[in-house]
Write a protein that holds these residues in place. Sequence first.
Motif, PDB file in Angstrom:
ATOM      1  N   SER B 220      24.666 -18.057 -19.464  1.00  0.00           N
ATOM      2  CA  SER B 220      25.962 -17.513 -19.900  1.00  0.00           C
ATOM      3  C   SER B 220      25.902 -16.124 -20.538  1.00  0.00           C
ATOM      4  N   PRO B 221      24.899 -15.777 -21.343  1.00  0.00           N
ATOM      5  CA  PRO B 221      24.932 -14.429 -21.926  1.00  0.00           C
ATOM      6  C   PRO B 221      24.982 -13.346 -20.852  1.00  0.00           C
ATOM      7  N   GLY B 222      24.125 -13.516 -19.841  1.00  0.00           N
ATOM      8  CA  GLY B 222      24.100 -12.531 -18.763  1.00  0.00           C
ATOM      9  C   GLY B 222      25.383 -12.514 -17.974  1.00  0.00           C
ATOM     10  N   ILE B 223      25.947 -13.685 -17.742  1.00  0.00           N
ATOM     11  CA  ILE B 223      27.179 -13.765 -16.955  1.00  0.00           C
ATOM     12  C   ILE B 223      28.328 -13.116 -17.721  1.00  0.00           C
ATOM     13  N   ILE B 224      28.386 -13.387 -19.028  1.00  0.00           N
ATOM     14  CA  ILE B 224      29.446 -12.783 -19.838  1.00  0.00           C
ATOM     15  C   ILE B 224      29.309 -11.259 -19.816  1.00  0.00           C
ATOM     16  N   THR B 225      28.062 -10.790 -19.921  1.00  0.00           N
ATOM     17  CA  THR B 225      27.851  -9.342 -19.853  1.00  0.00           C
ATOM     18  C   THR B 225      28.353  -8.796 -18.525  1.00  0.00           C
ATOM     19  N   SER B 295      35.048  -3.159 -25.962  1.00  0.00           N
ATOM     20  CA  SER B 295      34.808  -4.384 -25.196  1.00  0.00           C
ATOM     21  C   SER B 295      33.340  -4.482 -24.802  1.00  0.00           C
ATOM     22  N   VAL B 296      32.760  -3.338 -24.444  1.00  0.00           N
ATOM     23  CA  VAL B 296      31.342  -3.346 -24.072  1.00  0.00           C
ATOM     24  C   VAL B 296      30.471  -3.731 -25.267  1.00  0.00           C
ATOM     25  N   THR B 297      30.759  -3.128 -26.434  1.00  0.00           N
ATOM     26  CA  THR B 297      29.951  -3.399 -27.623  1.00  0.00           C
ATOM     27  C   THR B 297      30.109  -4.845 -28.080  1.00  0.00           C
ATOM     28  N   LEU B 298      31.369  -5.301 -28.091  1.00  0.00           N
ATOM     29  CA  LEU B 298      31.638  -6.679 -28.500  1.00  0.00           C
ATOM     30  C   LEU B 298      30.793  -7.648 -27.700  1.00  0.00           C
ATOM     31  N   VAL B 299      30.746  -7.377 -26.410  1.00  0.00           N
ATOM     32  CA  VAL B 299      30.025  -8.296 -25.550  1.00  0.00           C
ATOM     33  C   VAL B 299      28.534  -8.214 -25.780  1.00  0.00           C
ATOM     34  N   ARG B 300      28.056  -6.997 -26.085  1.00  0.00           N
ATOM     35  CA  ARG B 300      26.634  -6.875 -26.415  1.00  0.00           C
ATOM     36  C   ARG B 300      26.287  -7.812 -27.565  1.00  0.00           C
ATOM     37  N   ILE B 301      27.144  -7.779 -28.597  1.00  0.00           N
ATOM     38  CA  ILE B 301      26.893  -8.626 -29.771  1.00  0.00           C
ATOM     39  C   ILE B 301      26.991 -10.097 -29.378  1.00  0.00           C
ATOM     40  N   PHE B 302      28.083 -10.414 -28.684  1.00  0.00           N
ATOM     41  CA  PHE B 302      28.350 -11.774 -28.263  1.00  0.00           C
ATOM     42  C   PHE B 302      27.210 -12.290 -27.394  1.00  0.00           C
ATOM     43  N   ARG B 305      24.015 -13.020 -29.330  1.00  0.00           N
ATOM     44  CA  ARG B 305      24.026 -14.301 -30.024  1.00  0.00           C
ATOM     45  C   ARG B 305      23.825 -15.432 -29.025  1.00  0.00           C
ATOM     46  N   GLY B 306      24.434 -15.239 -27.837  1.00  0.00           N
ATOM     47  CA  GLY B 306      24.321 -16.256 -26.798  1.00  0.00           C
ATOM     48  C   GLY B 306      22.886 -16.485 -26.376  1.00  0.00           C
ATOM     49  N   VAL B 307      22.106 -15.422 -26.339  1.00  0.00           N
ATOM     50  CA  VAL B 307      20.709 -15.537 -25.929  1.00  0.00           C
ATOM     51  C   VAL B 307      19.964 -16.452 -26.883  1.00  0.00           C
TER      52      VAL B 307
END
Lengths: 353, 312
Positions: B220-225, B295-302, B305-307
């Motif tokens: 999921s982390p990669g997919i969300i990215t 949005s890009v940064t938010l997802v980096r953080i998100f 954490r997912g990893v």
Amino acid sequence: MINTEPSRTRLPAVLATAKNSDGARDEPGEEIPQTISPIRTFLMGRSSGAGVDLLFYGVMVLCAVSIFVIVLAIIFVLFQNSALSRHQFGFTFFKGQDWDPVSGLFGAWPFIVGTLLSSLIALVIAVPLALGVAIFVTELCPKFLQGPISFLTELLAAIPSVVYGLWGIFVLVPLVRDHVGPFLLKYLGWTGLFGGLNIGVGLLTAGIILAIMILPVISSLTRDVMRAVPTSQREAVLALGATRWEMIRTGVLRNARIGIVGSIILGLGRALGETMAVTMLIGNRAEVPHSLFSPAHTLASVIANEFSEATGDLYLSSLIEIGLALFAVTIVVNAIARLLIWAVTRGAPARVA
Amino acid sequence: MAIEPAGVSLPDNTPGPVPASEPKSTGPGRNRNVLRSVIDHSVTGLSILATVVVLAPLVAILGYLLFKGFSSLNFAFFTQAPRPVGEAGGGMANAIVGSGIVLAIASAIGIPVGIGAGVYLAEYGRNGVFANFVRFTADVLNGVPSIVMGIAAYSLIVVRQHHFSAMAGGIALAIMMVPTITRTTEEMLATVPGAVREAALGLGIPKWRTTISVALRTASPGIITGCMLAFSRVAGETAPLLFTAFGNQFWSVKLGQPIAALPLQIYIYAVSPYDEWHRLAWAGALVLIVLIMASVTLVRIFAGRGVLKGNS
């Protein structure tokens, strides 16, 4: 007594595993309990799930098929809606010099020239710079700078096209009109490329903005391709007494050349199809440009500019035929590029290791 | 990755001209070595220069944008709809909301379809003929110029509906999101070890559940990215909206009506001859860039954490 002893000690353990169904174990190394665990009861109580499995598979296939259907639908609709113009003009559509909606004459030649020239300018500016950045990042720069520079160049790719256009109108156009243009005219005027009225908007300005936009594409892919060159190649060349540049030239660039060409072609693909920034800066005139200062049109910009005000079926269908041509060209260009990059990077991880 | 330090540090340890080759020669050989050294250093200089030249426009664009955008931003920008030409003030509230609606439609359609196709490629199709064909068409779709997507969506949807609509714009953007999401989903699922799936299947968990709760969850982390990448790519797209969402100077949140969108409004205002509209265009561009970067940064953080979650 001896027989019951083990069973008594085992019983609490069984209860413990049964209670802590989340997997916490009190005594590791104990043999597996004979009682049926809650997880097992839970799983056995469920249906086999074959029906749901099939449904899930079906939905996934449907998603995959939809991609294929979308592409087919795009090709079909472009083909169908350009029928009028294709029948009216045939192949001469692409050779026709005149774009005159009032008298119903449509020829795409000025736009083809505009597209090729603006993309060519973009490549001439972007390729050396992108190669320079890629060489610097992969071979020369200190390690702590690699990340930030890669990140910054990729930031260029995140800026939307329309923002490039906006910046171009207010910064680049005056710059080209007042400084770059006169400078080029003075020192390179003899080439005949520069001439006529320089009003700031035109092929040159569009080419410069395109160069900035395709730079990240070319440089990041070139970087990947150069990284895929095995370190042993570099070491071998250095061991022969080469300087750093000789090592880069013979060891890295020569090995990666196919992939670099591929990344340049991919950049070309981007440049050919780029719409908004070009529309805002190229000047929008449907004539074959006679100098790099001339306002022109590209295939994409003419669609963006005239589609919503196209009156008459032939006009609309001619614009859609331009879209079809653009679609076909970008597919071919992208396919060639992907093939070349794939040829270099496919075995990369194995070879590096 | 482990090889990199060696590859980087090696050139540093090497002296430019090799001293052992011709130690005492003073003839053409020595000149040649000097020349080689000069070329080496000038190439280094040139590549540094190239990097500076490339970063210059980035700094210029972002700097100018911040300068112009901040000086034009005000509260009204976020709360008011555009005023008629000649009247000062007004904002782009309708465009911000419109962009939100169009992007929500695009995400609602594009993300499930993209992930679904990615799951098919990674879990079912693998290297089959059909899967390779789907991969090829996804690449083709990825290469379609945005303006062509615009006229295709116009011909497919707008012509049939007989009017421009937010829905048509959302669908055009959704189609542009799909290939990116599909390919990242596939790549990310390929990194999930087969043993994890086998463990789940071995417990008697059906394949669909394994795919959703184990494979997709782990990846999921990669997919969300990937999804956010696709999102930020289409968030700034103007060309596909020109003939689908069409733009609107007034408040509208109806899906069946033409709707304003931030990039579209920036375009219209930028090419207009009015200073007041130019000011709004700059403010709009700043808001757009901030939205995309955020949005890009938010997802980096998100995703980061997912990893961690995936590993524990």
